[in-house]
Scaffold this active site. Structure first.
Site, short mmCIF file in Angstrom:
data_model
loop_
_atom_site.label_atom_id
_atom_site.label_comp_id
_atom_site.label_asym_id
_atom_site.label_seq_id
_atom_site.Cartn_x
_atom_site.Cartn_y
_atom_site.Cartn_z
N ARG A 1 0.80 -1.22 0.00
CA ARG A 1 0.00 0.00 0.00
C ARG A 1 0.84 1.28 0.00
NH1 ARG A 1 -2.35 -4.13 2.68
NH2 ARG A 1 -4.56 -4.50 2.24
N HIS B 1 -1.03 -2.41 -4.46
CA HIS B 1 -0.40 -3.23 -5.50
C HIS B 1 -0.32 -2.53 -6.85
CE1 HIS B 1 -0.12 -6.33 -2.62
NE2 HIS B 1 -1.29 -6.89 -2.78
N HIS C 1 2.10 -12.85 -5.46
CA HIS C 1 0.94 -12.93 -4.57
C HIS C 1 0.34 -14.35 -4.62
CE1 HIS C 1 -2.63 -11.56 -2.40
NE2 HIS C 1 -2.03 -10.38 -2.23
N ASP D 1 -2.44 -9.74 8.29
CA ASP D 1 -2.26 -9.01 7.03
C ASP D 1 -1.27 -7.90 7.35
OD1 ASP D 1 -2.36 -8.09 4.47
OD2 ASP D 1 -4.40 -7.31 4.57
N GLU E 1 4.54 -12.79 1.05
CA GLU E 1 4.94 -11.85 0.01
C GLU E 1 6.24 -11.15 0.41
OE1 GLU E 1 1.42 -9.35 -1.06
OE2 GLU E 1 0.45 -10.65 0.43
#
Length: 354
Positions: free
Chosen positions: A82, A107, A181, A250, A316
């Site tokens: 982000r 992304h 991803h 996350d 990731e």
């Protein structure tokens, strides 16, 4: 001997051809990669009994990838993760990226690299099969400055290690960080029984929009402490405001310091039955762990199995989120004359027992 093959996969939006490339180690590991979005469509790995099985979750057809989806298997960029409010200032000029996630750019924006057709070249030799994907991103693409030429080179060797090497060059200053991803599951109904270890002593807490808030924070004494292996279900069941905020993990872990650009282990993931183990190695400073919190069964794989919440997870490798707005973070600025180089490896140490 490793081999590489190509076959048609369909036409994106009924027009442009998309190919499926297969890298085969010759020893049981096989990767399938799409020219659409640089998607890692499948990765098949034998278990300790030599029985092959999928370790990434996928979508069944090209239309499922070209329609809006949560980045299944995609190569994401120009900026993975982000950028707060879709804006950053570089060398005194403010740039605006289209927002696509709660008022922020995620992304690379809505038409990032996951929504492009990459040019592909495959080759194989005695010890490795390789696929080189190339993409040109013009100046102003999604608001980013600088024309950027990117490559993502997947290699699969006879030992079963899958690697991706990213490079990028630009004609004017810009920011860039790239990642895969892929949604991982080593062979179970969900990932709650998987054991995860992350080689990091700190992580980045986030606000309700998943933007980093406050300083880098120690993991000690929190469910984010994965310095030793822990079952994911145990950690996700913990009581912590950050877990409640995101519905699971996350978050970006700040990997332990090493020499810049040097390959180091980031994480170790083990299936509930111990028959498959994945080690992730990278040159990147961060690892975003996403436990599929927003998956709700709306998407299925080729066998009709629904992608449910906590049914898979993403690991990731990347630079830290919102770094263009955070001078204290490792820089993501790329300037003319320099080359971005990044490598990530998926290693399967259990294959030594096969």
């Amino acid at each position: 001997m490793p081999t590489v093959h190509r076959k048609p996969f369909g036409r994106a939006h009924g027009r442009s051809e998309v190919d499926l490339w297969t890298l085969d180690s010759g020893t049981g590991v096989r990767a399938e990669i799409l020219t659409w979005g640089g998607v890692l469509h499948s990765l098949t790995v034998p278990d300790t009994d030599g029985v092959p099985g999928p370790v990434v979750r996928s979508l069944p057809a090209l239309d499922d990838y070209t329609d809006k989806n949560p980045y299944f298997g995609a190569t994401v960029g120009r900026y993975a993760n982000r950028i707060a409010h879709g804006r950053f200032t570089l060398d005194g000029t403010t740039h605006h990226i289209p927002v696509n996630d709660r008022g922020h750019a995620l992304h690379g924006g809505p038409e990032g690299f996951h929504n492009r057709i990459w040019e592909a070249t495959g080759e194989s030799g005695d010890s490795v099969a390789a696929l080189r994907l190339a993409l040109h991103s013009p100046h102003g693409d999604m608001g980013f400055p600088g024309a950027l030429d990117v490559t993502a080179t997947y290699t699969l060797d006879a030992a079963g290690t899958l690697a991706v090497d990213y490079t990028a060059v630009t004609d004017r200053p810009t920011v860039v960080t790239l990642t895969s991803h892929a949604y991982l599951n080593l062979g179970a109904d969900d990932i709650l029984g998987h054991t995860l270890q992350v080689d990091a002593d700190h992580y980045l807490p986030v606000d309700p929009d998943s933007i980093p808030e406050g300083p880098i924070t120690p993991v000690a004494g929190t469910p984010f402490d994965l310095t030793a292996p822990h079952p994911l279900g145990e950690r996700l069941a913990g009581h912590h405001p950050q877990l409640a905020l995101s519905g699971g993990f996350d978050h970006c872990w700040v990997l332990r310091d090493g020499d810049p650009g040097t390959l180091h282990r980031a994480a170790r993931l083990t299936a509930p039955d111990d028959r498959r183990t994945l080690e992730l190695w990278t040159t990147e400073p961060g690892l975003q762990v996403y436990t599929g919190n927003q998956l709700d069964g709306a998407f299925t794989d080729g066998a009709g199995r629904r992608h449910e919440r906590h049914g898979s997870l993403c690991l990731e490798t990347q630079h830290l989120p919102d770094s263009p707005n955070r001078p204290a973070h490792p820089t993501t600025v790329l300037r003319p004359g320099d080359t971005l180089r990044s490598r990530t490896e998926w290693r399967f140490p259990h294959l030594r027992a096969v």
